[in-house]
Design an enzyme around this catalytic site. Sequence first.
Site, mmCIF file in Angstrom:
data_model
loop_
_atom_site.group_PDB
_atom_site.id
_atom_site.type_symbol
_atom_site.label_atom_id
_atom_site.label_comp_id
_atom_site.label_asym_id
_atom_site.label_seq_id
_atom_site.Cartn_x
_atom_site.Cartn_y
_atom_site.Cartn_z
ATOM 1 N N TYR A 1 7.660 -3.365 -2.035
ATOM 2 C CA TYR A 1 6.734 -2.312 -1.627
ATOM 3 C C TYR A 1 6.797 -1.204 -2.655
ATOM 4 O O TYR A 1 7.850 -0.714 -3.017
ATOM 5 C CB TYR A 1 7.113 -1.784 -0.238
ATOM 6 C CG TYR A 1 6.662 -0.377 0.032
ATOM 7 C CD1 TYR A 1 5.308 -0.060 0.056
ATOM 8 C CD2 TYR A 1 7.579 0.644 0.256
ATOM 9 C CE1 TYR A 1 4.885 1.225 0.296
ATOM 10 C CE2 TYR A 1 7.165 1.934 0.499
ATOM 11 C CZ TYR A 1 5.817 2.216 0.521
ATOM 12 O OH TYR A 1 5.407 3.501 0.758
ATOM 13 N N LYS B 1 7.377 4.152 -6.330
ATOM 14 C CA LYS B 1 8.463 3.482 -7.042
ATOM 15 C C LYS B 1 7.964 2.867 -8.344
ATOM 16 O O LYS B 1 7.930 1.652 -8.517
ATOM 17 C CB LYS B 1 9.092 2.418 -6.149
ATOM 18 C CG LYS B 1 9.555 2.952 -4.788
ATOM 19 C CD LYS B 1 9.957 1.826 -3.872
ATOM 20 C CE LYS B 1 10.254 2.322 -2.472
ATOM 21 N NZ LYS B 1 10.547 1.230 -1.545
#
EC number: 1.1.1.-
Length: 267
Positions: free
Chosen positions: A129, A133
Amino acid sequence: MVSAKKTVLITGCSEGGMGAALAVAFKEAGFRVYATARDPSKMASLSRAGIETLTLDILSSESIATCASSVSSLDILVNNAGSSYSMPVADMDINYAKQLFDVNVWAQLAVSQAFLPHLIKSKGMISAYNASKAAISMFSDCQRLELEPFGVKVIDLKTGAVASNLIKNQKTLTPITLPRDSIYEPARDAVEAAMRNDKMADVGTPANQWAKEVVGDLTRKSPPLVIWRGANAKLGRFGTIMPHGMMDSTIKKMTGLDVVEQKVRVA
């Protein structure tokens, strides 16, 4: 319907989050689901739904090893667990930012390493996910090339706004106030509203809808290397092909940074 023999392990499955929604969606798709979280008591509703729950603290190498040894086989690993920190770079606590990087990057890679033997054996899949990030997105590209010879697919899951506990947890666990000596003092109210994601709190895709769409993507015969799901995800995808900086004004309006800019300029 996917064969019941297929297994998936998802990190960060506390109730109300996207991991929990994914666990339910995968179970409905016929998978054997291992839902994990640092605190198993926060997965009670998943247990009642017949989903297997395991304790996993992604910051603990011992916890990761114990969890990996308790799973006999695995087809899909979803690195969902993570944290967030909203603070202008000028005011950022570097030590806190380093801790965030440990959670969102190094811990994800440690989990992937631990479960890799299972995934190589099953010629399985790793999906990460990815909201903020960016480093994991780059590592996903590297892993995709490195693991392709072993038949392991690596999917980058880029997610827009999703209605989950993420923003609520951010307000509880991370600072949402500027330091007193901040250079943004003239726009304090506007900056702190942006840090709280006030403008984004009610625009997300429902978590269960997002999860069903993601599971549908991941279980395709040839899943895309990058999956874009969630509110405004298409806008983010569009931004990747636009000239650098072209989307700045749109992002400012979406987050409230346009108001911050106005207040700082007139101060």
